[in-house]
Design an enzyme around this catalytic site. Structure first.
Site, mmCIF file in Angstrom:
data_model
loop_
_atom_site.group_PDB
_atom_site.id
_atom_site.type_symbol
_atom_site.label_atom_id
_atom_site.label_comp_id
_atom_site.label_asym_id
_atom_site.label_seq_id
_atom_site.Cartn_x
_atom_site.Cartn_y
_atom_site.Cartn_z
ATOM 1 N N GLU A 160 -4.560 9.095 -1.155
ATOM 2 C CA GLU A 160 -3.862 9.099 -2.452
ATOM 3 C C GLU A 160 -2.493 9.768 -2.386
ATOM 4 O OE1 GLU A 160 -7.040 9.873 -1.955
ATOM 5 O OE2 GLU A 160 -8.300 9.034 -3.534
ATOM 6 N N GLY A 187 -10.988 6.326 -3.725
ATOM 7 C CA GLY A 187 -12.181 6.263 -4.567
ATOM 8 C C GLY A 187 -13.397 5.709 -3.829
HETATM 9 N N1 CAA Z 1 -6.347 -1.563 -4.695
HETATM 10 C C1 CAA Z 1 -5.987 -2.839 -4.915
HETATM 11 N N2 CAA Z 1 -5.926 -3.762 -3.929
HETATM 12 C C2 CAA Z 1 -6.215 -3.366 -2.677
HETATM 13 C C3 CAA Z 1 -6.596 -2.040 -2.376
HETATM 14 C C4 CAA Z 1 -6.666 -1.103 -3.465
HETATM 15 N N3 CAA Z 1 -7.059 0.165 -3.295
HETATM 16 N N4 CAA Z 1 -6.810 -1.947 -1.050
HETATM 17 C C5 CAA Z 1 -6.595 -3.173 -0.533
HETATM 18 N N5 CAA Z 1 -6.245 -4.037 -1.508
HETATM 19 C C6 CAA Z 1 -5.914 -5.459 -1.387
HETATM 20 C C7 CAA Z 1 -4.541 -5.660 -0.775
HETATM 21 O O1 CAA Z 1 -3.526 -5.546 -1.754
HETATM 22 C C8 CAA Z 1 -4.664 -7.053 -0.226
HETATM 23 O O2 CAA Z 1 -4.522 -7.982 -1.282
HETATM 24 P P1 CAA Z 1 -3.667 -9.345 -1.059
HETATM 25 O O3 CAA Z 1 -4.407 -10.078 0.028
HETATM 26 O O4 CAA Z 1 -3.742 -10.008 -2.387
HETATM 27 O O5 CAA Z 1 -2.315 -8.913 -0.632
HETATM 28 C C9 CAA Z 1 -6.123 -7.121 0.232
HETATM 29 O O6 CAA Z 1 -6.801 -6.072 -0.454
HETATM 30 C C10 CAA Z 1 -6.287 -6.883 1.721
HETATM 31 O O7 CAA Z 1 -5.616 -5.675 2.051
HETATM 32 P P2 CAA Z 1 -4.522 -5.559 3.235
HETATM 33 O O8 CAA Z 1 -3.834 -6.852 3.422
HETATM 34 O O9 CAA Z 1 -3.691 -4.358 2.941
HETATM 35 O O10 CAA Z 1 -5.513 -5.308 4.467
HETATM 36 P P3 CAA Z 1 -5.197 -4.502 5.813
HETATM 37 O O11 CAA Z 1 -6.374 -4.724 6.701
HETATM 38 O O12 CAA Z 1 -3.837 -4.804 6.318
HETATM 39 O O13 CAA Z 1 -5.183 -2.941 5.360
HETATM 40 C C11 CAA Z 1 -6.034 -0.984 4.200
HETATM 41 C C12 CAA Z 1 -6.348 -2.347 4.886
HETATM 42 C C13 CAA Z 1 -5.531 0.004 5.253
HETATM 43 C C14 CAA Z 1 -7.336 -0.493 3.597
HETATM 44 C C15 CAA Z 1 -4.946 -1.201 3.118
HETATM 45 O O14 CAA Z 1 -5.343 -2.292 2.271
HETATM 46 C C16 CAA Z 1 -4.738 -0.011 2.229
HETATM 47 O O15 CAA Z 1 -4.079 0.931 2.633
HETATM 48 N N6 CAA Z 1 -5.279 -0.040 0.993
HETATM 49 C C17 CAA Z 1 -5.049 0.997 0.010
HETATM 50 C C18 CAA Z 1 -5.903 2.215 0.298
HETATM 51 C C19 CAA Z 1 -5.633 3.304 -0.713
HETATM 52 O O16 CAA Z 1 -4.517 3.772 -0.873
HETATM 53 N N7 CAA Z 1 -6.685 3.733 -1.446
HETATM 54 C C20 CAA Z 1 -6.582 4.754 -2.448
HETATM 55 C C21 CAA Z 1 -6.436 4.156 -3.804
HETATM 56 S S1 CAA Z 1 -6.087 5.358 -5.067
HETATM 57 C C22 CAA Z 1 -7.588 6.030 -5.475
HETATM 58 O O17 CAA Z 1 -8.621 5.649 -4.939
HETATM 59 C C23 CAA Z 1 -7.557 7.104 -6.524
HETATM 60 C C24 CAA Z 1 -8.819 7.883 -6.696
HETATM 61 O O18 CAA Z 1 -8.969 8.943 -6.159
HETATM 62 C C25 CAA Z 1 -9.881 7.388 -7.570
#
Ligand code: CAA
Length: 261
Positions: A136, A113
């Site tokens: 996603e 998003g």
């Molecule tokens: N939702 C909720 N929390 C999230 C998040 C998300 N999309 N992305 C990151 N966070 C949170 C993590 O859970 C973490 O929280 P805690 O410290 O409480 O554990 C914090 O942010 C820091 O993240 P990381 O420890 O994972 O940081 P990193 O540097 O190791 O990794 C990252 C960074 C690669 C961006 C990884 O956080 C990640 O893969 N995030 C998810 C990305 C994702 O899948 N996005 C798509 C979401 S679905 C969507 O967007 C649907 C749509 O089309 C509208």
């Protein structure tokens, strides 16, 4: 007291100023939940209606523009709740109705998003540490806020399929090569340069700026002949504005133009 999920301010010292909206959930990498999207929508509506604002910039932190929709929030949904509450629609589509130019200043992650939010803006400017992706598929779903539609229009089918089917990230250089972003800047210069773009837009004629945005958007939403007709009519209509007289008179008199609102 909890921190506000977005921070807003006006920048610049001209007659019209640039509204800066900063997503502010740094610990969650600016994951987009309803609270953020409600606040963002409210700010966008307010700035769009404010005649003292000429352009809007949306940014995040150095580490993340936004790492996507909040997965904790998404995980609560089943089909019925997603469908009946209009998930990622009700409070995500406000930006589409904003008539003033909206620029995304993207540093760090713009995923899911977050990438879709950036693509809803009129211009994306990236810091050299920016990373774009639609991951996603790794969550068992697909992009749901325009990623499967806007990404192919921006980067073409092959690259969009590559991104959407594998969930891999694209760095800033690849994003610029592919046409997803208009410029790449050193991370420490990003905001100043984007605010300077906003300030420049603020000095231009309001009617011609709105018309230019409307016409370019037509290129995505209508057949060529219809888009051409809209452009031509809009071009003709602008000859009825004081800005057209001022812009052309100033050029011919070799002086800077001073546009009225
Ligand atoms: N939702 C909720 N929390 C999230 C998040 C998300 N999309 N992305 C990151 N966070 C949170 C993590 O859970 C973490 O929280 P805690 O410290 O409480 O554990 C914090 O942010 C820091 O993240 P990381 O420890 O994972 O940081 P990193 O540097 O190791 O990794 C990252 C960074 C690669 C961006 C990884 O956080 C990640 O893969 N995030 C998810 C990305 C994702 O899948 N996005 C798509 C979401 S679905 C969507 O967007 C649907 C749509 O089309 C509208």
């Amino acid at each position: 007291m909890t921190d506000p999920v977005i921070l807003t301010e006006l920048r610049g010292d001209g007659e019209r100023r640039t509204a800066l909206v900063r997503l502010n959930r740094p610990k969650q990498l600016n994951a987009l939940n309803d609270e953020v999207m409600d606040a963002l929508g409210e700010a966008l509506r307010r700035f769009d209606a404010d005649p003292a604002v000429g352009a809007i910039v949306i940014t995040g932190s150095e580490k993340a523009f936004a790492a996507g929709a909040d997965i904790g929030m998404l995980s609560q949904h089943d089909f019925i709740s997603a469908y009946t509450t209009d998930l990622v629609t009700r409070n995500w589509e406000t930006i589409r109705s904003v008539r003033k130019p909206v620029i995304a200043a993207v540093a760090g992650f713009a995923l899911g998003g977050g990438c879709e939010l950036a693509m809803m803006c009129d211009i994306i400017v990236a810091a050299d540490n920016a990373r774009f992706g639609q991951p996603e598929i790794k969550l068992g779903v697909i992009p749901g806020a325009g990623g499967t539609q806007r990404l192919p229009r921006a980067v073409g089918k092959a690259k969009a399929m590559d991104m959407v089917l594998t969930g891999r990230m694209m760095d800033a250089a690849e994003a610029e090569r592919s046409g997803l972003v208009s410029r790449v800047l050193p991370a420490d210069k990003l905001l100043d340069e984007v605010l300077a773009m906003g300030e420049l837009i603020c000095t231009l004629g309001t009617a011609s700026v709105l018309a230019a945005k409307e016409c370019v958007n037509r290129a995505y939403e209508s057949p060529l002949a219809e888009g051409m007709m809209v452009e031509r009519r809009m071009f003709h209509a602008l000859f009825g504005t004081p800005d057209q007289k001022e812009g052309m008179d100033a050029f011919l008199a070799k002086r800077p133009a001073k546009f009225v609102r």
